[in-house]
Design an enzyme around this catalytic site. Structure first.
Site, PDB file in Angstrom:
ATOM      1  N   ASN A   9       0.865  -1.184   0.000  1.00 42.33           N
ATOM      2  CA  ASN A   9       0.000   0.000   0.000  1.00 42.33           C
ATOM      3  C   ASN A   9       0.898   1.228   0.000  1.00 42.33           C
ATOM      4  O   ASN A   9       1.513   1.553   1.016  1.00 42.33           O
ATOM      5  CB  ASN A   9      -0.908  -0.025   1.239  1.00 42.33           C
ATOM      6  CG  ASN A   9      -1.883   1.145   1.271  1.00 42.33           C
ATOM      7  OD1 ASN A   9      -1.850   2.028   0.417  1.00 42.33           O
ATOM      8  ND2 ASN A   9      -2.755   1.149   2.267  1.00 42.33           N
ATOM      9  N   ARG A  88      -2.660  -2.331  -3.399  1.00 43.41           N
ATOM     10  CA  ARG A  88      -3.812  -1.447  -3.239  1.00 43.41           C
ATOM     11  C   ARG A  88      -3.693  -0.285  -4.217  1.00 43.41           C
ATOM     12  O   ARG A  88      -2.682   0.406  -4.271  1.00 43.41           O
ATOM     13  CB  ARG A  88      -3.880  -0.892  -1.822  1.00 43.41           C
ATOM     14  CG  ARG A  88      -5.106  -0.013  -1.607  1.00 43.41           C
ATOM     15  CD  ARG A  88      -5.053   0.754  -0.317  1.00 43.41           C
ATOM     16  NE  ARG A  88      -6.254   1.576  -0.151  1.00 43.41           N
ATOM     17  CZ  ARG A  88      -6.272   2.718   0.531  1.00 43.41           C
ATOM     18  NH1 ARG A  88      -5.187   3.172   1.109  1.00 43.41           N
ATOM     19  NH2 ARG A  88      -7.394   3.401   0.624  1.00 43.41           N
ATOM     20  N   HIS A 177     -12.756   3.526  -0.133  1.00 41.90           N
ATOM     21  CA  HIS A 177     -12.824   2.595   0.999  1.00 41.90           C
ATOM     22  C   HIS A 177     -13.628   1.349   0.626  1.00 41.90           C
ATOM     23  O   HIS A 177     -14.158   0.659   1.493  1.00 41.90           O
ATOM     24  CB  HIS A 177     -13.469   3.245   2.236  1.00 41.90           C
ATOM     25  CG  HIS A 177     -12.703   4.386   2.813  1.00 41.90           C
ATOM     26  ND1 HIS A 177     -13.340   5.474   3.397  1.00 41.90           N
ATOM     27  CD2 HIS A 177     -11.379   4.637   2.908  1.00 41.90           C
ATOM     28  CE1 HIS A 177     -12.433   6.331   3.818  1.00 41.90           C
ATOM     29  NE2 HIS A 177     -11.230   5.839   3.526  1.00 41.90           N
ATOM     30  N   ARG A 239     -10.361  16.534   6.308  1.00 41.01           N
ATOM     31  CA  ARG A 239     -11.163  16.871   5.132  1.00 41.01           C
ATOM     32  C   ARG A 239     -12.523  17.402   5.553  1.00 41.01           C
ATOM     33  O   ARG A 239     -13.136  16.899   6.493  1.00 41.01           O
ATOM     34  CB  ARG A 239     -11.347  15.652   4.232  1.00 41.01           C
ATOM     35  CG  ARG A 239     -10.072  15.087   3.654  1.00 41.01           C
ATOM     36  CD  ARG A 239     -10.388  13.926   2.734  1.00 41.01           C
ATOM     37  NE  ARG A 239      -9.178  13.186   2.392  1.00 41.01           N
ATOM     38  CZ  ARG A 239      -9.084  11.864   2.412  1.00 41.01           C
ATOM     39  NH1 ARG A 239     -10.133  11.135   2.754  1.00 41.01           N
ATOM     40  NH2 ARG A 239      -7.960  11.265   2.103  1.00 41.01           N
ATOM     41  N   GLU A 381      -8.884  -4.714   6.003  1.00 40.72           N
ATOM     42  CA  GLU A 381      -8.693  -4.528   4.569  1.00 40.72           C
ATOM     43  C   GLU A 381      -7.561  -5.393   4.032  1.00 40.72           C
ATOM     44  O   GLU A 381      -7.633  -5.894   2.904  1.00 40.72           O
ATOM     45  CB  GLU A 381      -8.420  -3.057   4.280  1.00 40.72           C
ATOM     46  CG  GLU A 381      -9.626  -2.156   4.566  1.00 40.72           C
ATOM     47  CD  GLU A 381      -9.298  -0.684   4.422  1.00 40.72           C
ATOM     48  OE1 GLU A 381      -9.515  -0.133   3.329  1.00 40.72           O
ATOM     49  OE2 GLU A 381      -8.833  -0.089   5.411  1.00 40.72           O
TER      50      GLU A 381
END
Length: 395
Positions: A9, A88, A177, A239, A381
């Site tokens: 990742n 990923r 996600h 964010r 994940e």
């Protein structure tokens, strides 16, 4: 049979990796390279609980992955047993609707899609190239954050803008996600003993520093909060989530450039912008101290989440289970509590004692007479990526 998968990742300045056996679900090694491209960096390698830290200079992802391979060779476990690598990739656009085996053609397509995720896809491509060069004898698989949301209906993913412009530039809702939402909604179906039930309606709240929510009907996503980029939707750590699109024009008329506005919305907004904290544990502590800004920040966070849950219940025609996951969703009882309390009139009943418990196991935190099940299901994940990789190479 052992099926260890090496998962990668890559961020713009980091490289996270882990080895997971897709069958036994056990992790044998993990690590992180930080400050790639900076004057000095650090590699942390963990082999079955024994951590080694190395300082070094990692000018790019190729050098960084070379250091990762060297760490495996020096500190173990050996990479000879690795059966595949899973990478990923944040954005698959409308080209990659599911995981794929990576070849030169796939890499070229990823480069073409890079403008859709300029901060995320280029590092992923760099990591893929480095890994394929150093480990050319094993299959490499791309797993896309956007793939789970390719089932969204057109009415959900279409923006009400000039459609010729939208088609020319691929402007639509993609969602992110996805690996987590797919994994957790599947685990919810298992927990409820309703695997394969086409009528099961689940709302998944993935609440971490980045946050998103999805509506899943019969195992397929029909709506999600993130859009063309990960900026849309819920309030997050840094964010903003949803704001008036006219904000860019308004702030540009007051002297800010579009890049400055974009940076502000992505890196200096959300909980950080509201109260100066991104960690919900700090927010809870500040609220206990009487910090009004922290209280307002949590109220805004909860309000936005409840707003989306209500909207998704309407789209689903009701809901069977509300699921919390990821760092905040799994651990912040002071977020889950107010959210469920505000939904009380819609059939949600929270068990306060169960909500206060800490566990890494899937669990129910609603009362026995709650019409809607409220669950906390830890996401994984990396395991989902490992299983997806194995399934693809075995197909």
């Amino acid at each position: 049979m052992a099926t260890p998968i090496l998962l990668l990742n890559c961020g713009s300045s980091s490289m996270k990796y882990q080895v997971i056996d897709a069958e036994t679900q056990e992790s044998s090694a993990s690590g992180l390279v930080e400050r790639i491209g900076q004057a000095s960096g650090e590699l942390k390698h963990n082999n079955n609980g024994e951590e080694t830290v190395r300082e070094g200079w990692f000018p790019n992802h190729t050098v960084a992955f070379g250091a990762v391979v060297a760490a495996f060779e020096e500190f173990g476990p050996g990479l000879q047993s690795i059966v595949a690598m899973g990478h990923r990739v944040v954005h698959g656009g409308d080209r990659f609707l599911e995981s794929v085996r990576i070849d030169d053609e796939v890499v070229s397509e990823l480069k073409r899609l890079a403008p859709l995720a300029p901060l995320h896809n280029p590092p992923a491509i760099a990591g893929i190239r480095a890994a394929m060069d150093l480990l050319p004898d094993i299959p490499h698989v791309g797993i896309f954050d956007t793939a789970f949301f390719t089932t969204l209906p057109a009415e959900a993913y279409t923006y009400a803008i000039d459609q010729e412009l939208a088609k020319e530039h691929g402007i639509r809702k993609y969602g992110f996600h996805g690996t987590s939402h797919q994994y957790v909604s599947g685990k919810a179906a298992e927990y409820l003993d309703r695997v394969g039930d086409p009528d099961l309606r689940v709302i998944v709240c993935h609440l971490g520093n980045g946050a998103s929510i999805s509506a899943v009907h019969g195992g397929k996503a029909i709506e999600t909060s993130m859009g063309l980029t990960p900026l849309q939707g819920l309030v997050m750590g840094t964010r903003s989530g949803d704001v008036d699109p006219g904000l860019h024009k308004f702030l540009s008329s007051h002297g800010m450039t579009f890049d400055e506005v974009d940076t502000m919305l992505n890196k200096r907004s959300g909980m950080l912008g509201l109260c100066g904290f991104t960690d919900m544990r700090d927010v809870a502590t500040e609220i206990e101290k009487g910090n009004e800004e922290a209280q307002l920040a949590r109220d805004v966070y909860v309000h936005r989440l409840v707003f989306y849950i209500g909207a998704y219940m309407a789209l689903l025609g009701g809901v069977d289970a509300l699921v919390f996951t990821a760092g905040v969703g799994e651990n912040a009882a002071h977020i889950r509590g107010p959210v469920v309390e505000r939904l009380k009139g819609m059939g949600f009943e929270l068990d306060a004692d169960k909500n206060a418990e800490r566990s890494r196991e899937p669990r129910e935190i609603s009362t026995s007479d709650s019409r809607v099940k409220v669950l906390v299901i830890p996401t994984n994940e990396e395991l989902a990526m490992a299983q997806e990789t194995l399934a693809l190479i075995d197909a």
